[in-house]
Design an enzyme around this catalytic site. Structure first.
Site, PDB file in Angstrom:
ATOM      1  CG  ASN A  25      -6.320   1.791  -6.002  1.00 53.78           C
ATOM      2  OD1 ASN A  25      -7.073   2.284  -7.140  1.00 53.78           O
ATOM      3  ND2 ASN A  25      -5.955   0.698  -6.216  1.00 53.78           N
ATOM      4  CE1 TYR A  80      -8.589  -2.065   4.775  1.00 53.68           C
ATOM      5  CE2 TYR A  80      -8.721  -1.063   2.562  1.00 53.68           C
ATOM      6  CZ  TYR A  80      -8.959  -2.157   3.432  1.00 53.68           C
ATOM      7  OH  TYR A  80      -9.327  -3.209   2.867  1.00 53.68           O
ATOM      8  CD1 TRP A  84     -12.294  -3.132  -3.366  1.00 55.55           C
ATOM      9  CD2 TRP A  84     -11.875  -3.051  -5.366  1.00 55.55           C
ATOM     10  NE1 TRP A  84     -11.652  -4.300  -3.673  1.00 55.55           N
ATOM     11  CE2 TRP A  84     -11.443  -4.183  -4.749  1.00 55.55           C
ATOM     12  CE3 TRP A  84     -11.673  -2.664  -6.799  1.00 55.55           C
ATOM     13  CZ2 TRP A  84     -10.859  -5.160  -5.629  1.00 55.55           C
ATOM     14  CZ3 TRP A  84     -11.028  -3.896  -7.649  1.00 55.55           C
ATOM     15  CH2 TRP A  84     -10.557  -4.869  -7.045  1.00 55.55           C
ATOM     16  CE  LYS A 104     -12.497  -2.238   1.515  1.00 51.71           C
ATOM     17  NZ  LYS A 104     -12.091  -3.587   1.972  1.00 51.71           N
ATOM     18  CG  ASN A 139      -4.508  -2.729  -8.057  1.00 54.67           C
ATOM     19  OD1 ASN A 139      -5.108  -1.608  -8.094  1.00 54.67           O
ATOM     20  ND2 ASN A 139      -4.221  -3.277  -6.780  1.00 54.67           N
ATOM     21  CD  GLU A 140      -3.904  -0.831  -3.615  1.00 54.23           C
ATOM     22  OE1 GLU A 140      -3.671  -2.032  -3.190  1.00 54.23           O
ATOM     23  OE2 GLU A 140      -5.156  -0.258  -3.561  1.00 54.23           O
ATOM     24  CD  GLU A 162      -8.849  -0.941  -5.674  1.00 50.70           C
ATOM     25  OE1 GLU A 162      -8.826  -1.073  -4.556  1.00 50.70           O
ATOM     26  OE2 GLU A 162      -8.068  -1.841  -6.344  1.00 50.70           O
ATOM     27  CG  ASP A 184      -7.854  -8.537  -0.136  1.00 50.60           C
ATOM     28  OD1 ASP A 184      -7.934  -9.688   0.310  1.00 50.60           O
ATOM     29  OD2 ASP A 184      -8.759  -7.592   0.099  1.00 50.60           O
TER      30      ASP A 184
END
Length: 597
Positions: free
Chosen positions: A463, A469, A546, A565, A409-410, A501, A160
């Protein structure tokens, strides 16, 4: 690989500036075979995407070409001549006149070529650099390329942030003696008031090596000989968060008494340790405050800029941040050098973002493909990922500011195949650097019930976006969900937890008296709810909002001119949240906040 530095035996020429520029297909079949036939010029360092008004350049998928003439200093006779690129995003090819001298895959780490036989001191050569931006299922980061009905190639990716490309960092020409220092590794520890420095020096040929340690005043405080050994510094001044102190390791290759080559490696003496649910720096508990960041500015894209570097660090100091994560790729070396000098703690991350097809399925509202399989992210992907880890650690191992490696990451750590993918990578990172903790940032889909790999790592990095969300606009529920999950991770793994995050989008100037998402007030309330949960969870050792600043993303109806953000705007103006964070962080002094504070 040593960073180019001018020394008494080495010289460096910076090749930044305006280069001829063309996209693939506009400059003939072999753009390196002669002068580029183009009216365009591009700045180096800078991403090329936002420099021009032509959408065909911004959206181009494939190769672009940079070219300039370079003159070798006439005083370099008898020296080795080396060409170095700090990065080419995401793939690079380098030509000296008509000859290919280097290729590299991976957009955020350096590569170089010895071009001595192709050039002559005082002479000029044509330097052409091809940069490819294509991402596939076997690149880090990954992506896919599709072809539209009208024949346009389009790049799809799972991260993203905008897929900026080009020569976003510096290009160098430098000289070294025929027999020279190739690499230096420094590992430090503390024994009371004494610092120990284990060093290893690699040379291009067998040679006699001499080393000295100089303190900040230039006074010699330790010395030895040999290509490896241990030095002791009495009454050492440690490198500490917020109180940086650097020594210089001066390495000489000597022939009798003559210095053949010399290189100075700055370093700090400090230790890092995970003990139970604590993260310790120099034996003292450390609480992370700061941000996930991006190398992202208007016009330059991911191009490194010293003015933004200084200003960003000033803003981090103003807001009370003591640390940041290099999300989601290794940052320019100038950033880490600056952090070393100013006592900012860094979590250093590979470019492995997007190893998660569950996100793809969630956004599309349909079942997703398995993330780890022969057809998706496979052994070839892991091979590229392993090389990214090798290059990250090789480049950044001597930075005292770097206290932890973040391998991804993720990723889809809750899916079948995740353990088989990650276990060899964790082993590789520990082998390459046994002194620093290893982590990854876990996506919200991976809970303490479903995650398959967290036991392999040292720190639980989460995160989490409860209130954005999940439970959007309902901060009472969000706070309860978050605290419950934090306690679940702590009970299962008994490790320190860093919330790597958390954040909510806010449009500057949008206000409301209610908890309305996208307003500055909601961003404030969201952060406050998260902080209350952090303060009640004993295992939490840090909070990284974040994001530091708004940044550009790909086109999407869930984004309004990028990701909003940031607590600062993209041009670094503070939102209300920045002032609230300043009030919280400036009173912590690297301590864990208490719920009653």
């Amino acid at each position: 690989m040593l960073r180019p530095r001018p020394t008494p035996t080495r010289e460096v020429v910076n090749l930044d500036g305006l280069w001829r520029f063309a996209i693939e297909g506009s400059a003939g079949p072999c753009p390196w075979a002669g002068p580029l036939d183009t009216p365009l010029e591009a700045a180096v360092p800078a991403s090329y995407n936002d420099l021009f008004t032509d959408a065909a350049i911004r959206d181009h998928v494939g190769w672009v070409w940079y070219q300039r003439l370079v003159r070798v200093p006439r005083g370099w006779a008898g020296e080795r001549v080396v060409l170095r690129l700090d990065a080419a995003t995401h793939q690079g090819r380098v030509y000296v006149d008509d000859e290919l001298v280097a290729e590299h895959q991976g957009g955020y780490t350096p590569f170089e070529a010895d071009i001595t036989r192709l050039v002559r001191p005082g002479g000029e050569f044509r330097l052409t650099i091809g940069v490819g931006n294509e991402l596939t299922n076997t690149t880090i980061p990954p992506g896919t390329i599709t072809v539209s009905q009208d024949g346009r190639r389009q790049q799809k990716y799972l991260h993203d942030f905008y897929n900026y490309a080009g020569l976003a960092r510096s290009v160098w020409l430098y000289s070294v003696p025929a027999v020279h220092i190739d690499d230096i590794t420094v590992v430090t520890s503390l024994d009371g008031t004494t610092g120990t420095v284990d060093y290893t020096v690699e040379t291009s040929a067998p040679a006699t090596v001499r080393v000295r340690v100089l303190d900040a005043t230039g006074t010699e405080v330790a010395a030895s000989s040999g290509a490896n050994g241990t030095l002791r510094i009495d009454h050492v001044t440690p490198w500490q968060p917020g109180a940086a102190y650097l020594y210089d390791l001066v390495v000489d290759i000597v022939d009798r008494e003559a210095v053949v080559d010399t290189y100075t490696q700055p370093f700090g003496v400090r230790t890092v340790e995970v003990r139970g649910q604590e993260f310790l720096i120099n034996g003292e508990p450390f609480y992370f405050t700061g941000f996930g960041k991006h190398e992202d500015t208007p016009v330059r894209g991911k191009g490194h800029d010293d003015a933004y570097l200084v200003h960003d660090f000033q803003l981090m100091k103003w807001v009370g941040a003591n640390s940041f994560r290099t999300s989601h790729y290794p940052y320019a070396e100038e950033v880490l050098d600056f952090a070393d000098r100013h006592g900012i703690v860094v979590i250093d991350e590979t470019a492995a973002v997007g190893l998660n097809l569950a996100v793809e399925g969630g956004l599309a509202g349909r079942p997703h493909r398995p993330t780890f399989s022969g057809e998706t992210f496979n052994d070839d992907t892991r091979t590229a990922h392993a090389e990214a880890i090798r290059e990250l650690i090789a480049r950044d191992k001597n930075h005292p500011s770097v206290v932890m490696w973040c391998l991804a990451n993720e990723p889809s750590s809750h899916e079948e195949g995740a353990r088989e993918y990650f276990e060899p990578l964790v082993g590789l990172a520990r082998k390459l650097d046994p002194t620093r903790p290893v982590s990854y940032a876990a996506v919200m889909f991976a809970t303490h019930h479903s995650d398959r790999i967290m036991d392999l790592f040292d720190v639980v990095c989460l995160n989490r976006y409860y209130g954005w969300y999940v439970a959007t606009g309902d901060l009472i529920t969000a706070e309860a969900f978050l605290e419950g999950e934090l306690r679940g991770w702590a009970e299962k793994f008994d490790k320190p937890i860093l919330v790597s995050e958390y954040g909510a989008d806010a449009l500057p100037g949008l206000h409301s008296v209610w908890d309305t998402p996208w307003t500055e007030e909601y961003q404030l309330a969201y952060l406050a709810a998260n902080h209350r949960a952090f303060d009640r969870a004993e295992a939490v050792v840090g909070e990284h909002v974040w994001n530091f600043a708004d940044f550009q993303t790909s086109n999407g109806i869930h984004r309004v001119d990028g990701n909003r953000k940031g607590v600062f705007t993209r041009d670094r103006r503070p939102k209300s949240a920045a002032h609230a964070l300043r009030a919280r962080w400036t009173r912590l002094d690297n301590r864990k906040p208490r719920a009653a504070d």
